[in-house]
Design a protein around this motif. Sequence first.
Motif, PDB file in Angstrom:
ATOM      1  N   GLY D 214       0.833  -1.198   0.000  1.00  0.00           N
ATOM      2  CA  GLY D 214       0.000   0.000   0.000  1.00  0.00           C
ATOM      3  C   GLY D 214       0.864   1.243   0.000  1.00  0.00           C
ATOM      4  O   GLY D 214       0.608   2.211  -0.725  1.00  0.00           O
ATOM      5  N   ILE D 236      -2.736  -1.536  -4.784  1.00  0.00           N
ATOM      6  CA  ILE D 236      -4.068  -1.094  -5.236  1.00  0.00           C
ATOM      7  C   ILE D 236      -5.117  -2.143  -4.895  1.00  0.00           C
ATOM      8  O   ILE D 236      -6.218  -1.820  -4.449  1.00  0.00           O
ATOM      9  CB  ILE D 236      -4.087  -0.849  -6.755  1.00  0.00           C
ATOM     10  CG1 ILE D 236      -3.087   0.231  -7.124  1.00  0.00           C
ATOM     11  CG2 ILE D 236      -5.473  -0.433  -7.220  1.00  0.00           C
ATOM     12  CD1 ILE D 236      -3.050   0.535  -8.594  1.00  0.00           C
ATOM     13  N   TRP D 237      -4.748  -3.431  -5.097  1.00  0.00           N
ATOM     14  CA  TRP D 237      -5.734  -4.476  -4.804  1.00  0.00           C
ATOM     15  C   TRP D 237      -6.149  -4.431  -3.341  1.00  0.00           C
ATOM     16  O   TRP D 237      -7.328  -4.525  -3.016  1.00  0.00           O
ATOM     17  CB  TRP D 237      -5.158  -5.869  -5.133  1.00  0.00           C
ATOM     18  CG  TRP D 237      -4.882  -6.044  -6.591  1.00  0.00           C
ATOM     19  CD1 TRP D 237      -5.365  -5.270  -7.614  1.00  0.00           C
ATOM     20  CD2 TRP D 237      -4.052  -7.040  -7.203  1.00  0.00           C
ATOM     21  NE1 TRP D 237      -4.885  -5.722  -8.816  1.00  0.00           N
ATOM     22  CE2 TRP D 237      -4.080  -6.810  -8.597  1.00  0.00           C
ATOM     23  CE3 TRP D 237      -3.284  -8.100  -6.717  1.00  0.00           C
ATOM     24  CZ2 TRP D 237      -3.374  -7.596  -9.499  1.00  0.00           C
ATOM     25  CZ3 TRP D 237      -2.595  -8.896  -7.607  1.00  0.00           C
ATOM     26  CH2 TRP D 237      -2.635  -8.648  -8.988  1.00  0.00           C
ATOM     27  N   VAL D 238      -5.142  -4.298  -2.466  1.00  0.00           N
ATOM     28  CA  VAL D 238      -5.463  -4.240  -1.035  1.00  0.00           C
ATOM     29  C   VAL D 238      -6.391  -3.053  -0.762  1.00  0.00           C
ATOM     30  O   VAL D 238      -7.388  -3.166  -0.042  1.00  0.00           O
ATOM     31  CB  VAL D 238      -4.176  -4.137  -0.192  1.00  0.00           C
ATOM     32  CG1 VAL D 238      -4.503  -3.883   1.262  1.00  0.00           C
ATOM     33  CG2 VAL D 238      -3.359  -5.411  -0.327  1.00  0.00           C
ATOM     34  N   LEU D 239      -6.071  -1.916  -1.380  1.00  0.00           N
ATOM     35  CA  LEU D 239      -6.915  -0.734  -1.162  1.00  0.00           C
ATOM     36  C   LEU D 239      -8.337  -0.985  -1.655  1.00  0.00           C
ATOM     37  O   LEU D 239      -9.310  -0.612  -1.011  1.00  0.00           O
ATOM     38  CB  LEU D 239      -6.330   0.487  -1.880  1.00  0.00           C
ATOM     39  CG  LEU D 239      -5.017   1.021  -1.319  1.00  0.00           C
ATOM     40  CD1 LEU D 239      -4.581   2.267  -2.085  1.00  0.00           C
ATOM     41  CD2 LEU D 239      -5.162   1.367   0.157  1.00  0.00           C
ATOM     42  N   MET D 240      -8.448  -1.652  -2.799  1.00  0.00           N
ATOM     43  CA  MET D 240      -9.789  -1.898  -3.349  1.00  0.00           C
ATOM     44  C   MET D 240     -10.592  -2.811  -2.426  1.00  0.00           C
ATOM     45  O   MET D 240     -11.783  -2.588  -2.206  1.00  0.00           O
ATOM     46  CB  MET D 240      -9.674  -2.533  -4.745  1.00  0.00           C
ATOM     47  CG  MET D 240      -9.297  -1.540  -5.806  1.00  0.00           C
ATOM     48  SD  MET D 240     -10.545  -0.250  -5.923  1.00  0.00           S
ATOM     49  CE  MET D 240      -9.599   1.128  -6.470  1.00  0.00           C
ATOM     50  N   ILE D 241      -9.943  -3.853  -1.902  1.00  0.00           N
ATOM     51  CA  ILE D 241     -10.647  -4.729  -0.962  1.00  0.00           C
ATOM     52  C   ILE D 241     -11.077  -3.911   0.259  1.00  0.00           C
ATOM     53  O   ILE D 241     -12.197  -4.027   0.751  1.00  0.00           O
ATOM     54  CB  ILE D 241      -9.745  -5.910  -0.547  1.00  0.00           C
ATOM     55  CG1 ILE D 241      -9.456  -6.788  -1.763  1.00  0.00           C
ATOM     56  CG2 ILE D 241     -10.400  -6.734   0.553  1.00  0.00           C
ATOM     57  CD1 ILE D 241      -8.498  -7.919  -1.495  1.00  0.00           C
ATOM     58  N   THR D 242     -10.173  -3.054   0.728  1.00  0.00           N
ATOM     59  CA  THR D 242     -10.502  -2.199   1.868  1.00  0.00           C
ATOM     60  C   THR D 242     -11.744  -1.368   1.599  1.00  0.00           C
ATOM     61  O   THR D 242     -12.664  -1.310   2.414  1.00  0.00           O
ATOM     62  CB  THR D 242      -9.325  -1.236   2.150  1.00  0.00           C
ATOM     63  OG1 THR D 242      -8.167  -2.013   2.375  1.00  0.00           O
ATOM     64  CG2 THR D 242      -9.605  -0.365   3.348  1.00  0.00           C
ATOM     65  N   PHE D 243     -11.774  -0.753   0.425  1.00  0.00           N
ATOM     66  CA  PHE D 243     -12.905   0.124   0.124  1.00  0.00           C
ATOM     67  C   PHE D 243     -14.196  -0.668  -0.001  1.00  0.00           C
ATOM     68  O   PHE D 243     -15.242  -0.270   0.518  1.00  0.00           O
ATOM     69  CB  PHE D 243     -12.637   0.912  -1.166  1.00  0.00           C
ATOM     70  CG  PHE D 243     -11.492   1.878  -1.041  1.00  0.00           C
ATOM     71  CD1 PHE D 243     -11.271   2.551   0.158  1.00  0.00           C
ATOM     72  CD2 PHE D 243     -10.619   2.109  -2.084  1.00  0.00           C
ATOM     73  CE1 PHE D 243     -10.211   3.435   0.298  1.00  0.00           C
ATOM     74  CE2 PHE D 243      -9.560   2.990  -1.951  1.00  0.00           C
ATOM     75  CZ  PHE D 243      -9.356   3.652  -0.762  1.00  0.00           C
TER      76      PHE D 243
END
Lengths: 305, 225, 422, 274
Positions: D214, D236-243
């Motif tokens: 991240g 980005i993937w981690v952020l998308m899962i977070t969102f």
Amino acid sequence: MPNVGVLVPLVAIFGGLIWLLVRAIRGREVERRVIFMFIFVAVATPILFPITFQEHATPVVKNLFDRIENLPSGSTILMSFDFDPAMAPEVQPMANALSRHCLAREHKIVFMCLWATGQSLLNTTLEYVIRPDFPHLVDGVDFVNVGYKAGNEGVLNVIVSDFKKMFPTDVNGVPLDGVEIFDKVGSCKDFDLILTVGGGRPGPKEWVLFVGDPADVPIGAGVAAVVAPQLYPYYPRQVIGILGGIKGAAEYESELVKTHPRFENMEKPGLRMMGPQTLAHVVILAFIVIGNIAFFRGRRGKKTE
Amino acid sequence: MRQLVPLTITFCVGTLLIVSVFIPPLGDLERTFTLWFDIIAVFAFFLGGGNLLRVHINKLRRRKTDWGFSIVTLAGFSTMLAAGLFKIGNPGDIATAVDAPGSMFYTIFDSVVVPLGSTMYSLLAFFVASASYRAFRAKNREATLLLVAAFIILLGRTPFGLMLTEWVPDSFSLLQIPNLAIWIMNSPNLAGQRAIMIGIGLGVISMSLRLILGIERSYLGGDNA
Amino acid sequence: MSFHRGRTSSLASGLTARLAIFIIVIAFLVTPTSWSQADGPDPVLAGSDSALASLAPITSLVAEDNTYDNGNALRLIWVPSIDDRLIDSKIIGYRVYRLAGAGEPRAIAELPPGSNQYLDETVLRDSVYSYYISTLSERAEFPSNRTAAISPQREWINLDRGYLFLIALAIAGAVIYYVTVAKRGKKLFVRKIAGLEAIDDAVGRATEMGRPVLFIPGIHDMDDVQTLAALTILGRVSRTIADYESKIFMPVARSLVMTAGREVIKSSYQAAGRPDAYSDDMVNYITDEQFGYVAAVDGIMVREKPATVFLLGAFFAESLILAETGNSVGAIQIAGTARPAQLPFFIAACDFTLIGEELFAASAYLSGEPRQLGSLKGQDVGKVIAMVVMTVGVIALTFAEAWKIEFMQDILDRLSIIFSTN
Amino acid sequence: MNRSTYIVVGVVVVLFLISWILKAVSLSGEDDGYILRGFLITMSAFLTLAIFSFLYRDNPFYKFAEHLFVGVSAAFWMTQGFWSTIVGNLIPRLSAGLSGFFMVPHQPSPWNISYWIPVILGILLLMRLSAKYGWLSRWPLALIVGTTAGLNFVRYLRSDFIVQVSSTFVPLLGREPHQWQGAGAFVSQLDLSATGQLAALLTNWVIFVGVFCGIVYFFFSKEHTGVFGRASRVGIWVLMITFGASFGYTVMGRISLLVGRVTFLFRDWLELIS
């Protein structure tokens, strides 16, 4: 039993969703206002005509339920009301369901509060749940209310080794030395289970750190939804079960009615409040599916053109 | 002069407040400056309130579109202002809280501001639905992750989450939707939040420095001029 | 230029080396020297009602200056009464007495059983105090020895925050270093930020469609750094708007933000050589009330039908209400906030979203000015520090937990001390 | 406004009156001020409906509610600012006489004189209204910007940088109750239960790798290509899962708000449920 008032909106919702699904397969999008209408109907219907869905208890809830269910009758359980009126709509249903369950299993309960505001909420449970549901039970014999003591974690520090030092009498001034429950109870170690209902500080975390761990007593917690994720690291070793938010309460009520049919007609605020939630969630999930179908059909349509 | 004085003020105040964290005798400065800010902000109310009045009176005078509604704003504003400043209907004396129950101020607040505010707030229930319909589409890999995470969490909040995956054996119980939902909240969600926060921390530090050092002065119309 | 790997690591190691030196220096400074110790031997049983079982008073009572304050607190530490450990002890608590100078003792606090310290924050610098503590039973109290007289001291530097200072210095130093490097004319590489690349197009679109640009700077006042970030971006955006001869409208929820916003837009119009095109009506105060503001902005959106909406600053629950309404009128929306809780809604409903740090970097990025870009590179040094510290901490903890390696535990403890807040 | 608008408005006014009368009648047994109470509840209900009507489209009722809301709430906050800041914080420090008038305790102190600074700066702010001295209003703004920058520098350094970095120290091989017992033991007990060792390890790995990647995503001064680019993609993937996850998690709370409003309409106003 579902009557016409419930059936019509339910048929409208699910019929409408299927219709929209068919449209989506043809690649048609849904207008915002249609979505708004579905949400409104999904929320308003269960408020007007209480609809309850059978909740299946998740393991975190089931574990606590089974513990209370399987303790031998006559076990002593400590239950602490650690919340204020603002938190009450979410956690009081848990406190009520838990007390009902304990008393139905003929356990003895010692009620207390770490929050000054918990006292009046505890009285509500005693007055409106225990008295009408268990009229034969006697205050001071089958359950004791020792009330509130100031000192937060300090209170826990003391009762972990000596309960009567902090609470010499019950809330009415009756010395605990004369109370039968306390013949067997010297400190928190002697309780078979400790239940804490709350979510602020002091709350379940403090119970684990100051009482559960040092005295090695199992702890069950009922907490507000926002706090629940912070408690999972303690499960299942230090906290044997967690009821998180209204959903946790609903699962517990569901389980309670399943094993104790006498509660069929009790107030089930958890389940009742889950009605609009479940319907609205289902509607949103359905719209996500419909949206994706419309998206892929629409894209394919464009490609072939 | 017109640039130098403000830049000097910003530099001195900013530096002083950073340093005060490390110097105990200056520990009270934070509170003092916060209070100063509040006081200046109240003076700004004259500008804000004056502007509100000016806009609506102009609308009224020039009979612009919807001028009739400006009367509503002006009437509401002046009634509430009078009720508050003169403590109309307040059960106590001048020292009693302005919003003491029973006062006109409290009554208007309770029957106008509260229902309007909470209804505006509740519109979110509709907008989360329309936003999920539109946004959660598997357009590409990123959007798919967004969609899947949201779907699992939403499903985990209904009884159907468990019903659908109850058959999963205990040794794979992480894959049961309610457990998976909790795991997502506790693991990737936590990681993402943390990465964002670390970035924010650095962003604020760097921006504060740019402001204090006068490198960033666009708020003064600075480097344009 | 690009960021060479070799330089990254040399930079990082240089910083760690410097950090290490500071750690040693600070460690020496922080080591406690001598504290004012209470004199006198331990317990003297207070004479009391002999009919009652007497309780042992507390022992080893020490009053010491609370360190790193403005001379406004004293700390008491003691060993609780031995009776406090008994299962059925009769202790119901402790009462703290204070004597100011040669005055009479006054009770200042009551503490639950088991307490062993107390912080008295009601003292004045340069006054002299002494204390004693009574152990309370139901009917009697058993006082301890009195402490030596002590007066609270003021410290000029908070050494507890030494590490905080060093971390601040490291990051701020890196930012300032790269600002000066850039000022000397060295070209620095900064990657593209999609949301910011889109600004020109978004403003251009508004011009073409003949519709206004709506700029929402969040609902917080000027004391929120996100609002400042929004205003700095406004400086760039309004300049573009002035150049394109589009219209901008900015409703705000705070009077101060209105004043500042007008100042910003006016300067931009002046800089663009179009001071006559500016009008105070571009920025209007609506109301401080969160949802009152939202109701009005929603109304503006559906009536004015802006082509472009900027949602930059501190947003709360209103984020999604505004973004969905903006979307419904077909506006291009560029959002940005540092509130992690609201980012998902912007991501879902807006065309471009500046995530956290990008919001603060935006103005520097848009300015294209070397010094500003240099500060962005300085921020990246902070990220390197974070990544290195995290990696070292994780490795140390992993080894310390799995194989109980003491040396790793030491590293971990050190890191935890440096990266702690007090 | 055309004729049909007048008719609709007229109908709503009549409905309002009927509702008021019915409400007052139903309250008359229990309450002295039942006419006023009936009016207030009816008004709250109609304002609620007026806001909901915006979901269909903009209309005069929404405009009415919106304009009323703006006027009343702006005055609400201004009055609050006057009583709490000016009367509560400023006057007790500057004037004994005025403190007496407003019956607030006077707080004498030699430092009180410094409180004239914000007063003067506040007046300078009002210079904004003058064309000639308008530039003076930049001084108070400069003070505010300096204050915000200075205070937030350390605040964010601590809570968003230091705390977050140090709480990312996680044991990659687990700790009590999932103590690492060697690879053999790990493999022999391998399962994917939610409370098992693998789940705990997975959590720690995801946290560490997720935070790391991240941060990589946020790097400004390096092209996101090669290994660095791949790490940034994971970020980005981690952020998308977070969102996605936070979005889903909030829905329940939002629905509760609507439940609250609908309950108000059905219970307090229409008395359809008890």
